[in-house]
Write an enzyme that holds these catalytic residues in place. Structure first.
Site, PDB file in Angstrom:
ATOM      1  N   SER A 198       1.743  -9.839  -0.892  1.00 61.66           N
ATOM      2  CA  SER A 198       1.397  -8.420  -0.758  1.00 61.66           C
ATOM      3  C   SER A 198       1.729  -7.815   0.600  1.00 61.66           C
ATOM      4  O   SER A 198       1.956  -6.613   0.706  1.00 61.66           O
ATOM      5  CB  SER A 198      -0.092  -8.228  -1.057  1.00 61.66           C
ATOM      6  OG  SER A 198      -0.888  -9.069  -0.241  1.00 61.66           O
ATOM      7  N   LYS A 202       0.811  -1.228   0.000  1.00 60.50           N
ATOM      8  CA  LYS A 202       0.000   0.000   0.000  1.00 60.50           C
ATOM      9  C   LYS A 202       0.841   1.274   0.000  1.00 60.50           C
ATOM     10  O   LYS A 202       0.433   2.300  -0.523  1.00 60.50           O
ATOM     11  CB  LYS A 202      -0.944  -0.002   1.202  1.00 60.50           C
ATOM     12  CG  LYS A 202      -2.119  -0.954   1.026  1.00 60.50           C
ATOM     13  CD  LYS A 202      -3.188  -0.706   2.077  1.00 60.50           C
ATOM     14  CE  LYS A 202      -4.453  -1.475   1.781  1.00 60.50           C
ATOM     15  NZ  LYS A 202      -4.302  -2.939   2.028  1.00 60.50           N
ATOM     16  N   GLU A 236     -10.325   7.302   3.404  1.00 56.48           N
ATOM     17  CA  GLU A 236     -11.219   6.457   4.184  1.00 56.48           C
ATOM     18  C   GLU A 236     -10.531   5.109   4.310  1.00 56.48           C
ATOM     19  O   GLU A 236      -9.714   4.729   3.478  1.00 56.48           O
ATOM     20  CB  GLU A 236     -12.592   6.345   3.538  1.00 56.48           C
ATOM     21  CG  GLU A 236     -12.812   5.174   2.623  1.00 56.48           C
ATOM     22  CD  GLU A 236     -12.179   5.338   1.258  1.00 56.48           C
ATOM     23  OE1 GLU A 236     -11.605   4.347   0.781  1.00 56.48           O
ATOM     24  OE2 GLU A 236     -12.230   6.417   0.665  1.00 56.48           O
TER      25      GLU A 236
HETATM   26  C1  LIG Z   1      -5.107  -3.956   1.548  1.00 59.64           C
HETATM   27  C2  LIG Z   1      -4.390  -5.220   1.277  1.00 59.64           C
HETATM   28  C3  LIG Z   1      -4.749  -6.066   0.193  1.00 59.64           C
HETATM   29  C4  LIG Z   1      -5.940  -5.815  -0.677  1.00 59.64           C
HETATM   30  O1  LIG Z   1      -5.907  -4.642  -1.436  1.00 59.64           O
HETATM   31  P1  LIG Z   1      -5.656  -4.659  -3.007  1.00 59.64           P
HETATM   32  O2  LIG Z   1      -5.964  -3.266  -3.425  1.00 59.64           O
HETATM   33  O3  LIG Z   1      -6.575  -5.662  -3.617  1.00 59.64           O
HETATM   34  O4  LIG Z   1      -4.234  -5.018  -3.223  1.00 59.64           O
HETATM   35  C5  LIG Z   1      -3.985  -7.191  -0.053  1.00 59.64           C
HETATM   36  N1  LIG Z   1      -2.921  -7.503   0.731  1.00 59.64           N
HETATM   37  C6  LIG Z   1      -2.564  -6.734   1.783  1.00 59.64           C
HETATM   38  C7  LIG Z   1      -1.392  -7.145   2.607  1.00 59.64           C
HETATM   39  C8  LIG Z   1      -3.283  -5.570   2.088  1.00 59.64           C
HETATM   40  O5  LIG Z   1      -2.910  -4.825   3.139  1.00 59.64           O
END
Ligand SMILES: *Cc1c(COP(=O)(O)O)cnc(C)c1O
Length: 395
Positions: free
Chosen positions: A379, A91, A113
């Site tokens: 992610s 993010k 938000e």
């Molecule tokens: C917020 C988040 C997501 C989901 O958000 P996307 O916009 O679909 O990437 C996925 N993995 C993690 C670790 C997150 O914090």
């Protein structure tokens, strides 16, 4: 030649996208639309963005060959380590980029938000870094559920404003943010956390996250001699980490793209967030996309064990990737994701975020051919999910 997976000038991917916004927001959105590409292509933006990604976020994030995972699934599995970024997930790539764009536009105040609080923390972080005022709207129920992230945002200097209408969750916080933006059109920038929202947000956020696939290409050349893997797997909430991991491969048809949604307790259980299975066409958060809605067009509250995937829609690019079959949409239940997280922890020594665990959870469902090269976008890291992991560890 322009890719058919790039937003057209009105922000459409096929039939999806656009900007469905109240009349009063038009000047704000238009200002951003007229300027975002110019800013992103300027030397001063590029220089500052690259330098912060390197020294503040810690990029490039490694591409790690997961040897034991590869042996288990009989494929060559690489993990793109977004979990090692500052603040623990992908993010921050987006919030760094957007805060620089806000500064170029001369904005003094940032609003956002947040549902689970992860995007709120990433926004509060870059506001602290840039000395800008930060106001985060959050559903009253979410404030209670996500106390540690609320504390982090406050420590970072943000004001957290409870949304007390409706179901007191994410969509109510979104309404409050939009209302605030209408009331403060001159000095305020609305920082959106995924590839969702009215044009130009989905395109802008995808471009900011595209650094993920840009790095994967270079790193794969180094490790395998080829810049293309056979398969890329990423989880999808709104879709930003997947958009970033797919971006530079969208027109490479030999690369299979797999998007993984959260099935919650099962797609047919009534407690799910698998939008591509359960949703249909409608307008959500200012764009035409697919979303989970009832017969009256009311948004159905989604459910997933993972807060970041607990979203009732997907961004318009993903709606188009699904419709055009360019990406294959799969899903994983809560318990499949938990098992995948425990497995990765045991055999590779990496505790993934619950969101990322959904991407790992489809590995047992795929019939890999010999020597198939697979990249899984990890992610985020699992520190924030430790309580859930401990609670479910019993058996
Ligand atoms: C917020 C988040 C997501 C989901 O958000 P996307 O916009 O679909 O990437 C996925 N993995 C993690 C670790 C997150 O914090």
């Amino acid at each position: 030649m322009k890719s058919k997976f790039e937003a057209d000038k009105n922000g459409y991917y096929g039939q999806f996208g656009g900007a469905f916004i109240p009349e009063l927001l038009y000047p704000n959105v238009k200002e951003l639309e007229d300027n975002y590409l110019k800013i992103m292509e300027s030397d001063s933006f590029k220089k500052e963005f690259t330098s912060l990604l390197k020294d503040y976020v810690g990029r490039p994030s490694p591409l790690y060959y997961a040897k034991r995972l590869s042996e288990k699934y009989k494929a060559h599995i690489y993990l793109k380590r977004e979990d090692l970024n500052h603040t623990g997930a992908h993010k921050i790539n987006n919030t760094i980029g957007q805060i620089l764009i806000a500064k170029h536009l001369g904005k003094k105040r940032i609003i956002a938000e947040t549902g689970a609080g992860q995007h709120g923390v990433a926004t509060a972080t870059v506001c602290a870094l840039m000395n800008l005022e930060c106001v985060v709207f959050m559903g009253e129920i979410d404030i209670k559920r996500q106390a540690p992230n609320v504390a982090r945002m406050k420590m970072l200097g943000a004001t957290v404003v409870p949304a007390i209408s409706g179901s007191k969750t994410l969509k109510d916080a979104t309404n409050e943010a939009i209302r605030d933006w209408i009331g403060n059109p001159e000095d305020t920038y609305y920082l959106i956390g995924s590839v969702v929202g009215p044009h130009p947000y989905p395109d802008m956020v995808a471009r900011l996250q595209a650094v993920i696939s840009e790095e994967i290409k270079a790193q794969l050349v180094e490790k395998t001699g080829k810049e293309n893997p056979d398969t890329i797997i990423a989880c999808v909430g709104g879709g930003s980490n997947a958009a970033g991991a797919f971006y530079h491969y969208l027109d490479e048809n030999s690369v299979e793209l797999i998007a993984v949604e959260a099935a919650g307790l099962g797609v047919d259980s009534g407690e799910s967030a698998a939008t591509s299975v359960l949703g249909d066409v409608g307008v959500l958060h200012g764009s035409k996309t697919i979303l989970m809605q009832d017969e009256y067009g009311q948004v159905i509250e989604p459910y997933s064990i993972s807060a970041g995937l607990d979203y009732p829609g997907i961004g318009p690019l993903h709606a188009f990737l699904n419709e055009s079959k360019r990406a294959k949409f799969m899903n994983a239940t809560d318990s499949e994701a938990l098992n995948a997280a425990y497995e990765l922890t045991k055999i590779e020594g990496i505790i993934p975020a619950l969101e990322s665990a959904h991407a790992l959870a489809v590995l047992p469902k795929i019939d890999f051919k010999e020597n198939q090269v697979v990249v899984v976008n990890l992610s985020g890291r699992g520190d924030k999910d430790l309580e859930t992991y401990i609670k479910n560890l019993k058996k």
